[in-house]
Structure formats: C-alpha cells, structure tokens
Write a protein that holds these residues in place. Sequence first.
Motif, short mmCIF file in Angstrom:
data_model
loop_
_atom_site.label_atom_id
_atom_site.label_comp_id
_atom_site.label_asym_id
_atom_site.label_seq_id
_atom_site.Cartn_x
_atom_site.Cartn_y
_atom_site.Cartn_z
N LEU A 102 0.89 -1.17 0.00
CA LEU A 102 0.00 0.00 0.00
C LEU A 102 0.92 1.21 0.00
O LEU A 102 1.32 1.71 1.06
CB LEU A 102 -0.89 -0.04 1.25
CG LEU A 102 -1.88 1.11 1.43
CD1 LEU A 102 -2.84 1.21 0.27
CD2 LEU A 102 -2.64 0.95 2.73
N LYS A 103 1.30 1.64 -1.19
CA LYS A 103 2.39 2.60 -1.29
C LYS A 103 2.33 3.37 -2.61
O LYS A 103 1.85 2.83 -3.61
CB LYS A 103 3.69 1.78 -1.29
CG LYS A 103 4.86 2.41 -0.64
CD LYS A 103 5.99 1.38 -0.57
CE LYS A 103 7.25 1.97 -0.03
NZ LYS A 103 7.22 2.56 1.25
N ASN A 104 2.83 4.58 -2.57
CA ASN A 104 2.99 5.38 -3.78
C ASN A 104 4.22 4.84 -4.54
O ASN A 104 5.33 4.82 -3.99
CB ASN A 104 3.23 6.83 -3.36
CG ASN A 104 3.33 7.75 -4.54
OD1 ASN A 104 3.57 7.33 -5.67
ND2 ASN A 104 3.14 9.03 -4.29
N PHE A 105 4.02 4.40 -5.78
CA PHE A 105 5.14 3.78 -6.48
C PHE A 105 6.30 4.74 -6.74
O PHE A 105 7.42 4.32 -6.96
CB PHE A 105 4.70 3.08 -7.78
CG PHE A 105 3.95 3.93 -8.76
CD1 PHE A 105 4.55 4.97 -9.42
CD2 PHE A 105 2.62 3.64 -9.05
CE1 PHE A 105 3.85 5.74 -10.34
CE2 PHE A 105 1.90 4.40 -9.96
CZ PHE A 105 2.53 5.46 -10.61
N TYR A 106 6.04 6.05 -6.71
CA TYR A 106 7.14 7.00 -6.92
C TYR A 106 8.18 6.90 -5.81
O TYR A 106 9.33 7.26 -5.99
CB TYR A 106 6.60 8.43 -6.96
CG TYR A 106 5.91 8.79 -8.24
CD1 TYR A 106 6.61 8.82 -9.45
CD2 TYR A 106 4.56 9.10 -8.25
CE1 TYR A 106 5.97 9.14 -10.63
CE2 TYR A 106 3.91 9.43 -9.43
CZ TYR A 106 4.63 9.46 -10.61
OH TYR A 106 4.00 9.77 -11.78
N SER A 107 7.75 6.41 -4.63
CA SER A 107 8.67 6.40 -3.49
C SER A 107 9.41 5.07 -3.37
O SER A 107 10.09 4.83 -2.38
CB SER A 107 7.89 6.69 -2.20
OG SER A 107 7.00 5.62 -1.96
N TYR A 108 9.29 4.19 -4.34
CA TYR A 108 9.96 2.89 -4.24
C TYR A 108 11.01 2.76 -5.34
O TYR A 108 10.72 3.02 -6.51
CB TYR A 108 8.91 1.77 -4.37
CG TYR A 108 9.38 0.45 -3.80
CD1 TYR A 108 9.15 0.12 -2.48
CD2 TYR A 108 10.10 -0.44 -4.60
CE1 TYR A 108 9.60 -1.08 -1.96
CE2 TYR A 108 10.55 -1.65 -4.08
CZ TYR A 108 10.29 -1.96 -2.76
OH TYR A 108 10.74 -3.15 -2.24
#
Length: 171
Positions: A102-108
């Motif tokens: 459950l995460k913003n893909f920009y931050s991975y």
Amino acid sequence: MTLGIIIIVLVLLILLPTAYASLIGAPFVPASPSLVEMIVDAADVKEGDVIYELGAGNGQVMIAFAKRKGVKVLGFELSPVLYLVAWLNLKLKRLRNCHLYLKNFYSYPLAEADVVYFFLVPRTVNKLAVKLVSELKPGSRVISYAFPIDGWEPSRVIKENGKPGIFIYTV
Ligand SMILES: C[S@@+](CC[C@H](N)C(=O)[O-])C[C@H]1O[C@@H](n2cnc3c(N)ncnc32)[C@H](O)[C@@H]1O
C-alpha cells in the motif's frame, strides 16, 4: 454522534487516498481481461525475473504474472480499497511469490526490476519515464498498457482490433 464522526473519518481515510491516486497517477480502470495474458507473454519473463506492477488495481495482472514459473512479483497500490481487493485476490489464489504494498510507487526504487508494467494516464506515464530511465538496469523491459511513452522507441507494439495497445520497451 460519535459513531457518525467515526464513519465520516473512516470514509475520508479510504476515499481521500483513492482520489489522490486518481489525481497523481490514474483512476482505477482494469486492463481488458482478454489482454492480460498477452501482456504477460509480451514481457517474455524468465525464471528468476522480478516484475513490478505500478498501480496494481485489483491485482489481476499481478496474478497472471505470478503464475509464471520462478518469478517474483511486486505490486504497488495507493488506494486502500483497491489494495484490499488485490490483497484478497492474491490470498484466494495462494500465490506466495507476490508482494503487495500500500504505497505510492514513486517512493519505491525500481533498481531490482527486470520487468515493469503499468496502465496509467499519458501525463503520469511521461512523468514516470524519468524515474524509469534513472533507476532501471539496462536490459529491463517496460510495458505500458494503452499509452506509449513520449520519445521512447518501442521494441514491439501489440494492437488488437478495437483494443488498447500494449507498448513494450527495452531499457
Ligand atoms: C488504470 S488502473 C490500472 C490497474 C491495473 N494495473 C491493470 O492494469 O488492470 C491504475 C491504478 O494505479 C493506481 N495508482 C495511481 N497512481 C498511483 C501511485 N502513485 N502509486 C500507487 N498506485 C497508484 C490507481 O489507484 C489505480 O488502481
């Protein structure tokens, strides 16, 4: 009264991230189920490949990838509602090689990916291209459903009559 406030807060906690995902990425529209196997075939996955889905939606594409032998699939979804749907779908299929965040893909970071798949709107696709170029290792494949990446030369395009295209790139 208190119950009413709790319900409103819960609804906001669920709806706001979903609206945010639609704004910064794309609203939820699933890829055409009849094209999902084509997307997976187009990625030409090999045993040991790590596949990232950016904006996993209901998890249908993650599931199709995860059925290929020896792969690991990571999915990222910002909407809590869709995250729950995808999480349930993955649990029901008992797929142990899938990891849903459950995460913003920009931050991975994307450095580990051999294949990156997404179905996003053109504005997001082109913004994401900068991250793809700076983080992906040479030889990784990028698959964009429905919208091409501006200025990138696809190694292949799959176009079925009347269906959105599948654009395949090699970094
Ligand atoms: C058009 S849907 C595609 C769903 C799925 N990938 C498919 O092909 O069927 C886009 C999804 O990306 C999610 N999304 C948009 N921006 C995101 C972000 N920055 N991080 C994580 N998920 C995001 C949306 O919530 C939505 O579920």
